[in-house]
Design a protein around this motif. Sequence first.
Motif, PDB file in Angstrom:
ATOM      1  N   PHE A 270      10.062   4.358  -9.758  1.00  0.00           N
ATOM      2  CA  PHE A 270       9.704   3.083  -9.135  1.00  0.00           C
ATOM      3  C   PHE A 270       8.200   3.000  -8.904  1.00  0.00           C
ATOM      4  O   PHE A 270       7.574   1.963  -9.151  1.00  0.00           O
ATOM      5  CB  PHE A 270      10.450   2.913  -7.808  1.00  0.00           C
ATOM      6  N   LEU A 271       7.607   4.097  -8.435  1.00  0.00           N
ATOM      7  CA  LEU A 271       6.159   4.103  -8.212  1.00  0.00           C
ATOM      8  C   LEU A 271       5.405   3.932  -9.532  1.00  0.00           C
ATOM      9  O   LEU A 271       4.350   3.288  -9.571  1.00  0.00           O
ATOM     10  CB  LEU A 271       5.744   5.406  -7.522  1.00  0.00           C
ATOM     11  N   GLU A 272       5.955   4.484 -10.601  1.00  0.00           N
ATOM     12  CA  GLU A 272       5.329   4.321 -11.913  1.00  0.00           C
ATOM     13  C   GLU A 272       5.353   2.850 -12.336  1.00  0.00           C
ATOM     14  O   GLU A 272       4.378   2.341 -12.901  1.00  0.00           O
ATOM     15  CB  GLU A 272       6.057   5.185 -12.948  1.00  0.00           C
ATOM     16  N   LEU A 273       6.468   2.162 -12.072  1.00  0.00           N
ATOM     17  CA  LEU A 273       6.526   0.735 -12.392  1.00  0.00           C
ATOM     18  C   LEU A 273       5.537  -0.042 -11.527  1.00  0.00           C
ATOM     19  O   LEU A 273       4.878  -0.974 -12.012  1.00  0.00           O
ATOM     20  CB  LEU A 273       7.940   0.204 -12.183  1.00  0.00           C
ATOM     21  N   THR A 274       5.415   0.336 -10.256  1.00  0.00           N
ATOM     22  CA  THR A 274       4.435  -0.311  -9.378  1.00  0.00           C
ATOM     23  C   THR A 274       3.037  -0.200  -9.959  1.00  0.00           C
ATOM     24  O   THR A 274       2.274  -1.179 -10.012  1.00  0.00           O
ATOM     25  CB  THR A 274       4.477   0.317  -7.977  1.00  0.00           C
ATOM     26  N   SER A 275       2.698   1.003 -10.416  1.00  0.00           N
ATOM     27  CA  SER A 275       1.388   1.220 -11.030  1.00  0.00           C
ATOM     28  C   SER A 275       1.232   0.385 -12.297  1.00  0.00           C
ATOM     29  O   SER A 275       0.165  -0.209 -12.547  1.00  0.00           O
ATOM     30  CB  SER A 275       1.220   2.709 -11.347  1.00  0.00           C
ATOM     31  N   LYS A 276       2.302   0.297 -13.079  1.00  0.00           N
ATOM     32  CA  LYS A 276       2.277  -0.481 -14.315  1.00  0.00           C
ATOM     33  C   LYS A 276       2.062  -1.961 -14.025  1.00  0.00           C
ATOM     34  O   LYS A 276       1.301  -2.645 -14.732  1.00  0.00           O
ATOM     35  CB  LYS A 276       3.587  -0.264 -15.076  1.00  0.00           C
ATOM     36  N   ILE A 277       2.714  -2.467 -12.988  1.00  0.00           N
ATOM     37  CA  ILE A 277       2.542  -3.874 -12.599  1.00  0.00           C
ATOM     38  C   ILE A 277       1.094  -4.135 -12.195  1.00  0.00           C
ATOM     39  O   ILE A 277       0.492  -5.147 -12.559  1.00  0.00           O
ATOM     40  CB  ILE A 277       3.503  -4.235 -11.456  1.00  0.00           C
ATOM     41  N   GLY A 278       0.527  -3.189 -11.444  1.00  0.00           N
ATOM     42  CA  GLY A 278      -0.863  -3.345 -11.027  1.00  0.00           C
ATOM     43  C   GLY A 278      -1.837  -3.370 -12.185  1.00  0.00           C
ATOM     44  O   GLY A 278      -2.868  -4.066 -12.146  1.00  0.00           O
ATOM     45  N   ASP A 279      -1.515  -2.627 -13.262  1.00  0.00           N
ATOM     46  CA  ASP A 279      -2.394  -2.554 -14.428  1.00  0.00           C
ATOM     47  C   ASP A 279      -2.205  -3.714 -15.402  1.00  0.00           C
ATOM     48  O   ASP A 279      -2.987  -3.867 -16.339  1.00  0.00           O
ATOM     49  CB  ASP A 279      -2.145  -1.241 -15.190  1.00  0.00           C
ATOM     50  N   ASN A 438       3.231   1.533   2.648  1.00  0.00           N
ATOM     51  CA  ASN A 438       2.429   0.330   2.431  1.00  0.00           C
ATOM     52  C   ASN A 438       1.027   0.670   1.939  1.00  0.00           C
ATOM     53  O   ASN A 438       0.486   0.028   1.037  1.00  0.00           O
ATOM     54  CB  ASN A 438       2.349  -0.489   3.716  1.00  0.00           C
ATOM     55  N   ASP A 439       0.428   1.684   2.554  1.00  0.00           N
ATOM     56  CA  ASP A 439      -0.912   2.114   2.132  1.00  0.00           C
ATOM     57  C   ASP A 439      -0.896   2.622   0.692  1.00  0.00           C
ATOM     58  O   ASP A 439      -1.809   2.332  -0.094  1.00  0.00           O
ATOM     59  CB  ASP A 439      -1.436   3.209   3.060  1.00  0.00           C
ATOM     60  N   GLN A 440       0.120   3.388   0.354  1.00  0.00           N
ATOM     61  CA  GLN A 440       0.197   3.948  -1.000  1.00  0.00           C
ATOM     62  C   GLN A 440       0.485   2.875  -2.045  1.00  0.00           C
ATOM     63  O   GLN A 440      -0.008   2.944  -3.170  1.00  0.00           O
ATOM     64  CB  GLN A 440       1.252   5.048  -1.050  1.00  0.00           C
ATOM     65  N   PHE A 441       1.270   1.870  -1.680  1.00  0.00           N
ATOM     66  CA  PHE A 441       1.517   0.780  -2.624  1.00  0.00           C
ATOM     67  C   PHE A 441       0.221   0.047  -2.952  1.00  0.00           C
ATOM     68  O   PHE A 441      -0.018  -0.331  -4.101  1.00  0.00           O
ATOM     69  CB  PHE A 441       2.537  -0.213  -2.045  1.00  0.00           C
ATOM     70  N   VAL A 442      -0.606  -0.179  -1.930  1.00  0.00           N
ATOM     71  CA  VAL A 442      -1.896  -0.831  -2.147  1.00  0.00           C
ATOM     72  C   VAL A 442      -2.739  -0.015  -3.124  1.00  0.00           C
ATOM     73  O   VAL A 442      -3.341  -0.556  -4.069  1.00  0.00           O
ATOM     74  CB  VAL A 442      -2.641  -1.015  -0.811  1.00  0.00           C
ATOM     75  N   GLU A 443      -2.765   1.293  -2.929  1.00  0.00           N
ATOM     76  CA  GLU A 443      -3.577   2.148  -3.802  1.00  0.00           C
ATOM     77  C   GLU A 443      -3.010   2.207  -5.213  1.00  0.00           C
ATOM     78  O   GLU A 443      -3.756   2.248  -6.205  1.00  0.00           O
ATOM     79  CB  GLU A 443      -3.691   3.551  -3.203  1.00  0.00           C
ATOM     80  N   LEU A 444      -1.681   2.204  -5.327  1.00  0.00           N
ATOM     81  CA  LEU A 444      -1.062   2.213  -6.658  1.00  0.00           C
ATOM     82  C   LEU A 444      -1.364   0.924  -7.417  1.00  0.00           C
ATOM     83  O   LEU A 444      -1.716   0.952  -8.606  1.00  0.00           O
ATOM     84  CB  LEU A 444       0.452   2.391  -6.526  1.00  0.00           C
ATOM     85  N   LEU A 445      -1.212  -0.206  -6.745  1.00  0.00           N
ATOM     86  CA  LEU A 445      -1.453  -1.487  -7.405  1.00  0.00           C
ATOM     87  C   LEU A 445      -2.907  -1.630  -7.846  1.00  0.00           C
ATOM     88  O   LEU A 445      -3.192  -2.268  -8.862  1.00  0.00           O
ATOM     89  CB  LEU A 445      -1.070  -2.639  -6.470  1.00  0.00           C
ATOM     90  N   SER A 446      -3.820  -1.029  -7.095  1.00  0.00           N
ATOM     91  CA  SER A 446      -5.250  -1.132  -7.426  1.00  0.00           C
ATOM     92  C   SER A 446      -5.712  -0.041  -8.371  1.00  0.00           C
ATOM     93  O   SER A 446      -6.865  -0.050  -8.813  1.00  0.00           O
ATOM     94  CB  SER A 446      -6.083  -1.080  -6.141  1.00  0.00           C
ATOM     95  N   GLY A 447      -4.824   0.918  -8.682  1.00  0.00           N
ATOM     96  CA  GLY A 447      -5.197   2.017  -9.566  1.00  0.00           C
ATOM     97  C   GLY A 447      -5.976   3.118  -8.885  1.00  0.00           C
ATOM     98  O   GLY A 447      -6.585   3.963  -9.553  1.00  0.00           O
TER      99      GLY A 447
END
Length: 471
Positions: A270-279, A438-447
């Motif tokens: 799921f976190l990998e998809l979050t990162s993918k969405i951010g990119d 929440n903090d980690q999601f922000v960092e994942l989305l921003s790369g």
Amino acid sequence: MKKSFRMYAALLSVAMLLTACGSSAGTSATAADTTAAGTVAAAKTEEPAEKTERGEKVKLSIMHAYTKEEADSGDNTRKMPRETVLEWAENNKDSVQVEVTEVQHDDYETKLQALAAADDLPDVFTMKGSWVENFNASGLLADMTDAVNNCQWKDQYKFYLFDGVTTKDGKIIGAPMQYSATTIVYYNKDLWKQAGYDSFPATWDELLAAVPKFQEMGVQTIALGNLDKWQYNSSWCSALADRYTGSDWTQSIIDMDGTASFTDEDFVKFLELTSKIGDSNALNPDYESIGNQEASAMLLSGKAATTIDGYWNVEYTASNADQEMLDKIELAVLPAVEGGKGQPDAVAAGCGWFVGVNSKLEGEALEKALDLAMYMSGPALSQRMTDVGLVSTCDTVAKDPSTFSTINQKYLDFVANAENTCVIYDARINASVIATMNDQFVELLSGSTDPETAAGKIQQEYETICAQYAN
């Protein structure tokens, strides 16, 4: 700029006093909502309770996040709970003197958590589901089991909404204030049609493939408003992560039974998809600096094809879109993921906000506080919500569905057709863990971080909390 909070206590026999911190107080014209100028300090001053023919009135304090400004804006998710509180105060004015503190939603968590830390909670208060466990562990919540079991509308409740306030030994320590579907895709069917889609994408690969097409059209694929960091968690994560992990994994996390970890492969996916969405350029570049209503405004103005939000956005949409736009907006579930263990179409739903009673109360004050809490949670609230096209805590029937906005009817159809639901993360998982997520999601989305590092930090906070409860 954040709005200041307002405190008011009933004038007339309910003695209501409305104040604004740092600004002048407003005035009102209704008997049940009369206001007067004052200060927070003055409102906090201990004054003797009013006398009645039968003796001294019971004094009760209540704090909630349903302000007059929000109610007057036409947001029924704020207006109806507020009206329910005022109605109880009016109905009980001969025996109870009520002091109410209204706090604007974005400031409420800070205010209530500070009061909880100081062991200075009001007599009655609304609380987010993720706070319940901490409050109960600190001995702050009164036992409401008998009040729930003996109330005359017990059989009308959607009783699964009590899951978040029922302890492992069966004690009930709160009552639900809502039925909340938090993961709803709001999309402009005409814009998606122009991009080559007859319906909303069924998979994330299909959705992300649309990004270049929308870029050519000058339209943002998805508008996200994550200014206060909760939006991605509440309206994306709960259902999206569940598609990978399944609900048994989530329940294990909630139970802290040691069998599930945030570093487990499925959650990391799921976190990998979050990162993918951010990119992917699917999101508006300013998603960290705008709120969810601003994101919704992008959809309603045609600047975005989609926003992913909760049931509360139904009211915003109904109040801010013309009929032409309402006809274009459709609702859908989040796309499915490949190889997940959860239901591919699950909607995160349940109760995110509850009403609690201060454990310090006793005698008649406790009796009245429990009565107020149950009233706030029961048919008095539910009927109001049902009558404006929303789903609430009890099985009440709308008086005139023909008056509903187009978007309200679409929402009711969405709920009726949602065969599978899953837990709302920030209603059930420990608040400290949610803050780290929440903090980690922000960092994942921003790369700014990677999935494995994010998973490790969330798990570290989770283990810290588990250790605290084990002791």
